[in-house]
Design an enzyme around this catalytic site. Structure first.
Site, PDB file in Angstrom:
ATOM      1  N   GLY A  64      38.520  39.068  37.141  1.00 59.89           N
ATOM      2  CA  GLY A  64      39.870  39.831  36.715  1.00 59.89           C
ATOM      3  C   GLY A  64      40.398  39.648  35.450  1.00 59.89           C
ATOM      4  O   GLY A  64      39.613  39.088  34.437  1.00 59.89           O
ATOM      5  N   SER A  65      41.454  40.604  35.080  1.00 59.41           N
ATOM      6  CA  SER A  65      41.983  40.446  33.622  1.00 59.41           C
ATOM      7  C   SER A  65      42.171  39.147  33.216  1.00 59.41           C
ATOM      8  O   SER A  65      41.973  38.723  31.863  1.00 59.41           O
ATOM      9  CB  SER A  65      42.931  41.454  33.692  1.00 59.41           C
ATOM     10  OG  SER A  65      43.980  41.003  34.625  1.00 59.41           O
ATOM     11  N   GLY A 112      41.536  33.652  38.495  1.00 59.15           N
ATOM     12  CA  GLY A 112      42.831  34.125  38.587  1.00 59.15           C
ATOM     13  C   GLY A 112      42.972  34.001  39.972  1.00 59.15           C
ATOM     14  O   GLY A 112      42.244  33.703  40.871  1.00 59.15           O
ATOM     15  N   GLY A 144      41.054  38.691  45.198  1.00 53.07           N
ATOM     16  CA  GLY A 144      39.999  39.596  45.940  1.00 53.07           C
ATOM     17  C   GLY A 144      40.424  41.010  45.631  1.00 53.07           C
ATOM     18  O   GLY A 144      39.970  41.985  45.783  1.00 53.07           O
ATOM     19  N   GLY A 145      41.705  41.166  44.653  1.00 51.18           N
ATOM     20  CA  GLY A 145      42.090  42.539  44.050  1.00 51.18           C
ATOM     21  C   GLY A 145      40.994  43.245  43.346  1.00 51.18           C
ATOM     22  O   GLY A 145      40.871  44.332  43.106  1.00 51.18           O
ATOM     23  N   GLY A 146      40.239  42.344  42.695  1.00 49.61           N
ATOM     24  CA  GLY A 146      38.924  42.774  41.800  1.00 49.61           C
ATOM     25  C   GLY A 146      37.766  43.191  42.686  1.00 49.61           C
ATOM     26  O   GLY A 146      36.640  43.673  42.019  1.00 49.61           O
ATOM     27  N   GLU A 164      33.558  34.605  44.629  1.00 43.14           N
ATOM     28  CA  GLU A 164      34.874  33.740  44.237  1.00 43.14           C
ATOM     29  C   GLU A 164      35.062  32.518  45.099  1.00 43.14           C
ATOM     30  O   GLU A 164      35.227  31.427  44.616  1.00 43.14           O
ATOM     31  CB  GLU A 164      35.976  34.527  43.934  1.00 43.14           C
ATOM     32  CG  GLU A 164      36.058  35.418  42.884  1.00 43.14           C
ATOM     33  CD  GLU A 164      37.384  36.300  42.725  1.00 43.14           C
ATOM     34  OE1 GLU A 164      37.521  36.790  41.597  1.00 43.14           O
ATOM     35  OE2 GLU A 164      37.969  36.482  43.810  1.00 43.14           O
ATOM     36  N   LYS A 176      52.740  36.302  39.760  1.00 43.60           N
ATOM     37  CA  LYS A 176      51.856  36.061  40.792  1.00 43.60           C
ATOM     38  C   LYS A 176      52.258  35.097  41.667  1.00 43.60           C
ATOM     39  O   LYS A 176      51.880  34.631  42.789  1.00 43.60           O
ATOM     40  CB  LYS A 176      50.535  35.680  40.411  1.00 43.60           C
ATOM     41  CG  LYS A 176      49.781  36.684  39.398  1.00 43.60           C
ATOM     42  CD  LYS A 176      49.752  37.903  40.106  1.00 43.60           C
ATOM     43  CE  LYS A 176      49.228  39.011  39.260  1.00 43.60           C
ATOM     44  NZ  LYS A 176      47.871  38.948  38.407  1.00 43.60           N
TER      45      LYS A 176
END
Length: 232
Positions: free
Chosen positions: A30-31, A85, A98-100, A106, A124
């Site tokens: 993730g970012s 993240g 799990g957005g990515g 993970e 968040k």
């Protein structure tokens, strides 16, 4: 540089202070995790020694490009620390991730680590999980039956809401493991543990994005500075 990225870098920089020379690291996706990789790579260039297990092909590619040494859980089955993240974190350090799309790897990497530290910005942090849709990784076989079973399990937990198959470029999104992801918009999830158990009882569910009792601490960056949340 926009404010959101500044906060991600600030959280990543604080997390880097927990990383010691010679550590075996789980490296998230993730970012925000990518900002951590960039900062870690700068230390590695100066002679800092770490070896990492990436939680996605995307993270692995970035580590390789920046010179962060990698290993696997086959070669290194026990890790000292995972930095990752989160899409949401509550006061008990339960997470939605799990957005990515990397939730399975993970969770495997986090569970193989002595401890997990989450890095995120203030946006968040939530009182109750569920504002962010819950990613549920499912087997491609029997998708319709699995979705029906998820709906039924949610109802038993007092939850309901749209279940959407995640798409990418008009086709179903595929995880690194070759599975689909269903994003469940249940709204508030007051009892994550009960929902977690119910989802795991469904044969077609491979994994879900509820991370319970895995994170030891969360480093949260806000406009007023950094704070660390610890699990009670």
């Amino acid at each position: 540089m926009d404010e959101a990225r500044k906060l991600k870098i600030a959280a990543a920089a604080e997390a880097l202070t927990y990383v010691k020379d010679g550590m075996r690291l789980g490296i998230g996706t993730g970012s925000t995790a990518e900002e951590f990789v960039r900062l870690l790579a700068e230390k590695v260039k100066g002679g800092f020694r770490v070896i990492g297990v990436p939680t996605s092909e995307r993270t692995a590619k970035l580590c390789e490009e920046l010179g962060v040494a990698l290993t696997t859980l086959e070669e290194t089955p026990h890790l000292d620390l995972t930095i990752d993240g989160a899409d949401e974190v509550d006061g008990e350090l339960s997470l939605i991730k799990g957005g990515g799309g990397a939730l399975l790897r993970e969770k495997i990497v986090a569970a193989a680590s002595d401890s997990m530290i989450v890095i995120a910005d203030q946006s968040k942090v939530v009182e109750t999980l569920g504002r962010f849709p819950l990613p549920i990784e499912v087997n491609r076989f029997g998708l319709g039956a699995t979705i029906r079973a998820i709906e039924a399990a949610a109802v038993k937990c007092g939850l309901a809401g749209p279940l959407n198959l995640r798409l990418k470029d008009g086709s179903p999104f595929l995880t690194d493991g070759g599975h689909y992801i269903v994003d469940a918009s249940f709204g508030r999830i007051p009892d994550p543990k009960t929902l977690s158990d119910a989802l795991f009882a469904i044969p077609g569910v491979v994994e879900h994005g509820l991370f319970i009792e895995l994170a030891r601490a969360a480093i949260i960056a806000g406009t007023d500075g950094i704070r660390t949340m610890n699990r009670s």
